[in-house]
Scaffold this motif. Structure first.
Motif, short mmCIF file in Angstrom:
data_model
loop_
_atom_site.label_atom_id
_atom_site.label_comp_id
_atom_site.label_asym_id
_atom_site.label_seq_id
_atom_site.Cartn_x
_atom_site.Cartn_y
_atom_site.Cartn_z
N HIS A 1 27.86 43.64 35.94
CA HIS A 1 28.70 44.86 35.96
C HIS A 1 28.05 46.08 35.33
O HIS A 1 28.66 47.16 35.33
N GLU B 1 41.70 41.84 35.44
CA GLU B 1 40.84 42.55 36.40
C GLU B 1 41.09 44.04 36.27
O GLU B 1 42.22 44.49 36.15
N TYR B 2 40.01 44.80 36.31
CA TYR B 2 40.11 46.25 36.17
C TYR B 2 39.09 46.87 37.11
O TYR B 2 37.89 46.75 36.89
N THR C 1 36.09 41.72 36.30
CA THR C 1 36.91 40.65 35.76
C THR C 1 36.36 40.21 34.41
O THR C 1 35.19 39.81 34.32
N ARG D 1 37.36 38.05 30.61
CA ARG D 1 38.30 37.22 29.85
C ARG D 1 38.01 37.39 28.37
O ARG D 1 36.86 37.24 27.94
N GLY E 1 37.91 45.91 39.89
CA GLY E 1 36.91 44.95 40.38
C GLY E 1 36.08 44.30 39.28
O GLY E 1 35.21 43.48 39.57
N PRO F 1 42.09 35.81 33.26
CA PRO F 1 41.13 36.93 33.34
C PRO F 1 41.90 38.21 33.68
O PRO F 1 42.86 38.17 34.44
#
Length: 206
Positions: A148, A111-112, A116, A118, A114, A109
């Motif tokens: 998100h 992460e950017y 996440t 895939r 916070g 995965p």
């Protein structure tokens, strides 16, 4: 020209620090990385860099973060790059050639801020713009979109993933617009996101 020379001089003098990323104390590494970025930003404040370490060397990627107005700046900087032993210097994020990890679902995965995501769990549906039929648009479907969707960084995170997947130039030149939505389960219109590059290649050949 002076800012280009300054950048390459600093990188050349300190390249071993970036080559030995894992063996250098984090604080020292951060100091050097911040300094390198600062010198890059004296040349152009909107460019960025990525360092990828490999077993027998490393790669420095200069990126315009997908902004086509800055492509010439990237090309000019890389054109003046010195030859440095064990380093490959690349203009722009290049397309991911090995999609096996996505097909097998063994990709890590990313992460950017916070968020996440895939790539193996992302899908897309092609969209059409009736006013401009040649424009290719896509709707990206995420399994955790609901979680998100209020995050102001979500669109940016999706863009970064797509850039890493299909390469920066294709991202800027081949995709006209992107929507984002919730994955609702399998349906016949959706395509695995890791197949986006081959989908674009087919579309642009037609």
């Amino acid at each position: 020209m002076k800012t280009i020379t300054n950048f390459w001089n600093y990188f050349q003098q300190n390249n071993f620090v970036f080559l030995l990323l894992n063996e250098i104390p984090k604080e020292e590494l951060k100091t050097h990385f911040d300094k390198l970025l600062e010198i890059l930003h004296q040349y152009n404040k909107d460019l960025d860099l990525i360092i990828k370490n490999k077993k027998n060397g490393a790669e420095l990627i200069i990126t315009a973060n997908g902004n086509p107005y800055l492509f010439k700046e990237v090309e000019l900087l890389v054109h003046h790059a010195p030859i440095i032993k064990r380093w490959k210097i690349t203009a722009f994020l290049q397309p991911e050639m090995n999609i096996e990890k996505y097909e097998n679902g063994t990709d890590k995965p990313l992460e950017y801020y916070g968020i996440t995501l895939r790539i193996s769990e992302m899908y897309f549906i092609p969209l059409e713009n009736t006013n401009k039929p040649t424009d290719l648009g896509i709707k990206v479907l995420l399994k955790n979109y609901i979680v998100h969707k209020e995050n102001s960084r979500l669109r940016e995170a999706v863009y970064v993933h797509i850039e890493h997947l299909i390469g920066e130039k294709s991202f800027a030149n081949d995709i006209a617009f992107i929507e984002i939505g919730q994955w609702e389960g399998d349906n016949e219109n959706q395509i695995d996101l890791y197949n986006l590059k081959s989908y674009i290649d087919i579309e642009t050949d037609n």
